[in-house]
Design a protein around this motif. Structure first.
Motif, short mmCIF file in Angstrom:
data_model
loop_
_atom_site.label_atom_id
_atom_site.label_comp_id
_atom_site.label_asym_id
_atom_site.label_seq_id
_atom_site.Cartn_x
_atom_site.Cartn_y
_atom_site.Cartn_z
N LEU A 93 43.99 50.24 15.57
CA LEU A 93 42.91 49.51 16.25
C LEU A 93 42.33 48.45 15.31
O LEU A 93 42.13 47.30 15.71
CB LEU A 93 41.82 50.48 16.70
N TYR A 94 42.09 48.82 14.08
CA TYR A 94 41.56 47.91 13.06
C TYR A 94 42.49 46.72 12.88
O TYR A 94 42.06 45.56 12.94
CB TYR A 94 41.39 48.69 11.76
N ARG A 95 43.76 46.99 12.66
CA ARG A 95 44.74 45.91 12.44
C ARG A 95 44.88 45.04 13.67
O ARG A 95 44.90 43.80 13.58
CB ARG A 95 46.09 46.49 12.06
N MET A 116 42.80 44.51 16.23
CA MET A 116 41.62 43.73 16.61
C MET A 116 41.25 42.69 15.56
O MET A 116 40.93 41.56 15.91
CB MET A 116 40.44 44.65 16.91
N LEU A 117 41.29 43.04 14.30
CA LEU A 117 40.87 42.09 13.27
C LEU A 117 41.97 41.08 12.96
O LEU A 117 41.69 39.90 12.78
CB LEU A 117 40.42 42.83 12.02
N ASN A 118 43.22 41.51 12.91
CA ASN A 118 44.32 40.57 12.65
C ASN A 118 44.56 39.66 13.85
O ASN A 118 44.89 38.49 13.67
CB ASN A 118 45.60 41.32 12.29
N ASP A 119 44.41 40.18 15.05
CA ASP A 119 44.60 39.38 16.26
C ASP A 119 43.61 38.22 16.28
O ASP A 119 43.95 37.09 16.56
CB ASP A 119 44.46 40.25 17.50
N HIS A 120 42.35 38.50 15.96
CA HIS A 120 41.32 37.44 15.93
C HIS A 120 41.61 36.45 14.81
O HIS A 120 41.41 35.26 14.99
CB HIS A 120 39.93 38.04 15.76
#
Length: 87
Positions: free
Chosen positions: A74-76, A78-82
């Motif tokens: 989830l972290y990867r 959501m944060l990498n996607d943005h």
């Protein structure tokens, strides 16, 4: 000093909301406690703070692996996607 962009702040907030929903939705109190500690670990990591990964505590090793896997993905995601959309 490196200040986060608006999209990074939004991504962090969205990650936190989704992760908190997941953590608080766990019915087993030991798993929920570990998940919230691991969430705090990921939040610190996102802010560049060195923190030791939490120990399993009362949750089983298998449960902790599943929790870590879900929250890390989830972290990867959501944060990498943005970060990729902002680039």
């Amino acid at each position: 000093m490196n200040t986060p962009s608006t999209s990074q702040v939004e991504a962090f907030a969205l990650f936190t909301q989704a992760a908190e929903r997941y953590c608080l939705g766990l019915s087993n109190s030991a798993m929920r406690s570990y998940a919230l500690k691991y969430l705090a670990f990921l939040q610190a990591m996102a802010q560049g703070v060195e923190e030791e990964e939490p120990k399993n505590g009362r949750a089983t090793s298998f449960d902790c692996v599943l929790i870590r896997s879900y929250l890390t993905k989830l972290y990867r995601d959501m944060l990498n996607d943005h970060a990729q959309r902002a680039a």
